[in-house]
Scaffold this motif. Sequence first.
Motif, PDB file in Angstrom:
ATOM      1  N   GLU A  20      -5.134  -3.773   7.125  1.00 54.61           N
ATOM      2  CA  GLU A  20      -5.724  -2.598   6.488  1.00 54.61           C
ATOM      3  C   GLU A  20      -4.793  -1.422   6.739  1.00 54.61           C
ATOM      4  O   GLU A  20      -4.500  -1.079   7.894  1.00 54.61           O
ATOM      5  N   GLY A  63      -6.514   2.885   4.399  1.00 51.34           N
ATOM      6  CA  GLY A  63      -7.780   2.709   3.708  1.00 51.34           C
ATOM      7  C   GLY A  63      -7.785   1.639   2.637  1.00 51.34           C
ATOM      8  O   GLY A  63      -8.776   1.510   1.897  1.00 51.34           O
ATOM      9  N   HIS A  64      -6.709   0.833   2.539  1.00 54.88           N
ATOM     10  CA  HIS A  64      -6.637  -0.198   1.512  1.00 54.88           C
ATOM     11  C   HIS A  64      -6.103  -1.489   2.118  1.00 54.88           C
ATOM     12  O   HIS A  64      -5.381  -1.473   3.121  1.00 54.88           O
ATOM     13  N   THR A  65      -6.453  -2.602   1.497  1.00 54.21           N
ATOM     14  CA  THR A  65      -5.953  -3.890   1.957  1.00 54.21           C
ATOM     15  C   THR A  65      -4.480  -4.014   1.623  1.00 54.21           C
ATOM     16  O   THR A  65      -4.066  -3.832   0.480  1.00 54.21           O
ATOM     17  N   ASP A  66      -3.695  -4.315   2.645  1.00 50.23           N
ATOM     18  CA  ASP A  66      -2.279  -4.582   2.431  1.00 50.23           C
ATOM     19  C   ASP A  66      -2.066  -6.084   2.572  1.00 50.23           C
ATOM     20  O   ASP A  66      -2.432  -6.683   3.574  1.00 50.23           O
ATOM     21  N   TYR A  67      -1.444  -6.672   1.556  1.00 53.28           N
ATOM     22  CA  TYR A  67      -1.340  -8.125   1.496  1.00 53.28           C
ATOM     23  C   TYR A  67      -0.044  -8.649   2.105  1.00 53.28           C
ATOM     24  O   TYR A  67       0.215  -9.848   2.037  1.00 53.28           O
ATOM     25  N   GLU A  82      -5.250 -11.989  -3.157  1.00 46.90           N
ATOM     26  CA  GLU A  82      -4.662 -10.855  -3.844  1.00 46.90           C
ATOM     27  C   GLU A  82      -5.389 -10.615  -5.166  1.00 46.90           C
ATOM     28  O   GLU A  82      -6.092 -11.487  -5.670  1.00 46.90           O
ATOM     29  N   ASN A 121      -2.746   7.973  -3.135  1.00 43.22           N
ATOM     30  CA  ASN A 121      -3.149   6.771  -2.398  1.00 43.22           C
ATOM     31  C   ASN A 121      -4.201   5.984  -3.163  1.00 43.22           C
ATOM     32  O   ASN A 121      -5.272   6.500  -3.489  1.00 43.22           O
ATOM     33  N   GLY A 122      -3.884   4.731  -3.485  1.00 41.80           N
ATOM     34  CA  GLY A 122      -4.823   3.858  -4.171  1.00 41.80           C
ATOM     35  C   GLY A 122      -4.817   3.975  -5.680  1.00 41.80           C
ATOM     36  O   GLY A 122      -5.503   3.207  -6.367  1.00 41.80           O
ATOM     37  N   THR A 167      -3.779   3.686  -9.619  1.00 44.00           N
ATOM     38  CA  THR A 167      -3.221   2.594 -10.404  1.00 44.00           C
ATOM     39  C   THR A 167      -2.395   3.107 -11.584  1.00 44.00           C
ATOM     40  O   THR A 167      -2.146   2.365 -12.530  1.00 44.00           O
ATOM     41  N   THR A 196       0.833  -1.200   0.000  1.00 42.60           N
ATOM     42  CA  THR A 196       0.000   0.000   0.000  1.00 42.60           C
ATOM     43  C   THR A 196       0.876   1.261   0.000  1.00 42.60           C
ATOM     44  O   THR A 196       2.100   1.196   0.047  1.00 42.60           O
ATOM     45  N   GLN A 197       0.224   2.411  -0.032  1.00 45.35           N
ATOM     46  CA  GLN A 197       0.909   3.670  -0.308  1.00 45.35           C
ATOM     47  C   GLN A 197       1.985   4.062   0.706  1.00 45.35           C
ATOM     48  O   GLN A 197       3.049   4.552   0.299  1.00 45.35           O
TER      49      GLN A 197
END
Length: 670
Positions: A327, A330-334, A351, A432-433, A435, A291-292
Motif C-alpha cells: 500500500e 493510499g493506493h495498492t501498488d502492484y 491487478e 494521486n490516483g 486516471t 503508484t504516484q
Amino acid sequence: MRKAVLAAILTLTSLTLPAAAQASAAPAEVVVNARAALATVSDTAIGTNHAIWDSQLGSDQTADLLKAAGVKLLRYPGGSYSDIYHWADHTAPGGYVAPDTDFDTFMRGVRRTGAQPMVTANYGTGTPEEAAAWVRHANVTKGYGVKLWEIGNENYGNGHYGAAWEADNHADKSPAEYARHVVAYADAMKAVDPTIKIGAVLTTPANWPDGVVGSGDAGTWNQVVLSTAGAKIDFVILHWYPGALDKAGQIPDLVQLTREQIARHAGPGSERIGIAMTEFNTGSSSAGTTTQPGALAAADAYASLLANGVFTVDWWNVHNGIGPVTEVAGHTDYGDFGLLSSAGCSGDVCEPAFNTPFAPYYALQMVGRFARAGDQFVRASSSGPAAHTVRRKDGSVAVMLVNASSEPVPVTIDYSGFDPASGAPTVLSHTNGATSITESTSGSATAQTLPPLSLTTLVVRPAAVPSGLPGAPGLPVASAVTDGAATLTWPAAAPGARPIAKYEVYRQNGAISEQYGETTGTSLRVTNLRPGTRYTFNVLARDTGGGQSWGSAPVTFTTVTPASSSCSVKLTNQSDWGSGYVGALEITNTGAAMNGWSLVFGWPRTWQSLGSGWSGVWTQTGSEVKVVNEPSGGSLATGASVTVGYVGNYSGPNVLPSVFTLNGRVCTTR
C-alpha cells in the motif's frame, strides 16, 4: 531474468520516500532562467521497452495507448532476452517466446504508435553475420529504415565480474572481447546499410560493475570498450535502476562522467557519440512502481536525463507482471515494472484489467506534453518541488513542477530572460490516483498551488513574440584550459532581420547566468576561474537592435590545477567495487623542506565520505578531509615524497577529488 536481477539489487538498496514527502510543505520559490540553455529535446526522447514474451506487444490497443502517452521510441526484443534471441526463426533457446511477437509484428506496432524502433542485436549467442542479415531484412527487404541498433544488452553481466545473468557463449568474456566483436558487428551491419547508428553497452557510473577492473583487463569495462570500439560506434548504452525515488540529483554527474569517459577513451571525433538510457525504472517496489510516488520520481528523472542531453530514456517495460503488493500513498501498488497492467494475480490480489495504465504511464505522458521534440531545456531552480523548464519555438515557456509532498504547496515563479504574458496560463495536472491528465486555465504565470503528490505543467505565453531575432550560436568548445582560464570557441549564429552586433558569454551557476564577457568574434578567453572546478557556459547572440537569440547548447569543462607549485599530488584509484574504492595519494614536496605537513581536500559530492585512512592521521569535518603526518614522519625534504591511503565510500557517481592543498598551498595534481 530481469526480476531476478532486480531482486538482488533491491536487497542492497535503501528504499525511502524523498524527505519532502515526509515533512509538512512550506511555500516554495521557483526561478526560471531562459538564458541558461541546456539540451534540445530529441525526437526519440520518450521511449519504452517491448519484450518477446509479451503477446500484446504488437496489438492495436497497446500501440494506441503508447501513442497517447507520447512514446517516440520502442526497443526490441527485450532486455536480457536480446542475447538469446534469433530473429530469423523467432526463437530464444532457454526463454519463452510468445505468439505474435516476431520482428515484423513489432514493426507494425511501431508504425501504429508513430515511434522509431531500436533493435538490440544478439551478442551473447549470435554473430555479426546474423545481425547484418537482420539489418538487410529490416532496411533493404522491408524498407523499415531502422536506424538505431545496439550490440547486446547488459554484457558485463556475463560472469566476468562474478555475477552472471546475461547469456554469453564466448569463451573470453572480457570487455576486450566484447569490444572486438562490437567492431566486427559494426563493420558487418554498416556494410549493409551505412546510415544506421551502432550502440555499445557501457556500465553506468556508480552502478556495479562500474569502476571494477577485472582480472587480466587493461582497465574498467568502459575504458576498454571505448578505447577499442570508440571509432566504430555512434552512441553508448546505459541502464539505470536507482532503487529509490530521490536520485534525480545524481543525474548531471552520471551523464557528465559518462561524457568524460567517452572523451578520454574513444579517440578523435568522440563528441559525435550520443548517450541513450535504454532501460530505466525507479527500481523501487516498496516505495512504489505503479503508484504516484514512483510516477513523480519517473517524471523528475526523465526530465533531468533529457535536460542533460540523453537522446532517449526508455522505460522498463510496457508489460512486466505483478510483483510484491504493498500500500503506497493510499493506493495498492502492484510492484509491477510495466507501464500497463498485465492483469496478473498474486494470491488473492489481482491487478486491474489488462492494459490499464499505471501511474508512471501518466508521468511519461506528462513529460511528453511538457518537453516536445525541438524544445530547449533551460535552467530552473526550486526551494521545494523539483522544477524543469523548456523554451518553445513559438516563444512560450513550459514549467513542470513535481510536488512529492503529501501536502499542497504554494509556489511563486520568477523568470529571467522571459517576460510572461498577463492572465492565466494553461495548466496540465496529474494527481494521486488520477486516471488522466487534466487541462485547465488557472492561477497565474507567477503563482500556483500544487496539489499533494502531483505533476503540474504550466504553459506560459510570452508578453510579446519578437520577430527577426538571430539564431542561436553553435555549441561552444573549450580549449587551452588551465587552472584559471579557458578559451571558448563557437560556430557563428545566423543573423535575423538585423546584423549580429556581438556575442555574450554566460556561466551557468544554478539558475543564475553570470556574464563573463562579450565579443564581436566567435571566441573568448574566460578568466578568473578556480582550479579543479567544473564550469558550464553558453553563448547568446545580440543584434544591432538589441534583440537576443536563444542560448547555445552548453559546454562543460573542468579547470586543472596549477602547472607549477611547491607540491604535487597524484591520486590513484587502486581498486573499486562500485560503492567504494581504495585511493592512494602520492604527495611530493617540490618546494622548501618541511618539518610537518598537512594535506587537505574536499569531497565533491554529498554522497561521498571517508571510510578509513592509513600512513597519516585522517579526519573529516563536513565535506573536508585532512590528513597530517604521523608523529614520527613529519619531515619532507625538497623532492621527497610520501604516500598515504584511504577508503572512500560513495552512493552516487564518484567524482574524484582533484584539488589538494599542502600546508595551505594548492598543489599540482598529476
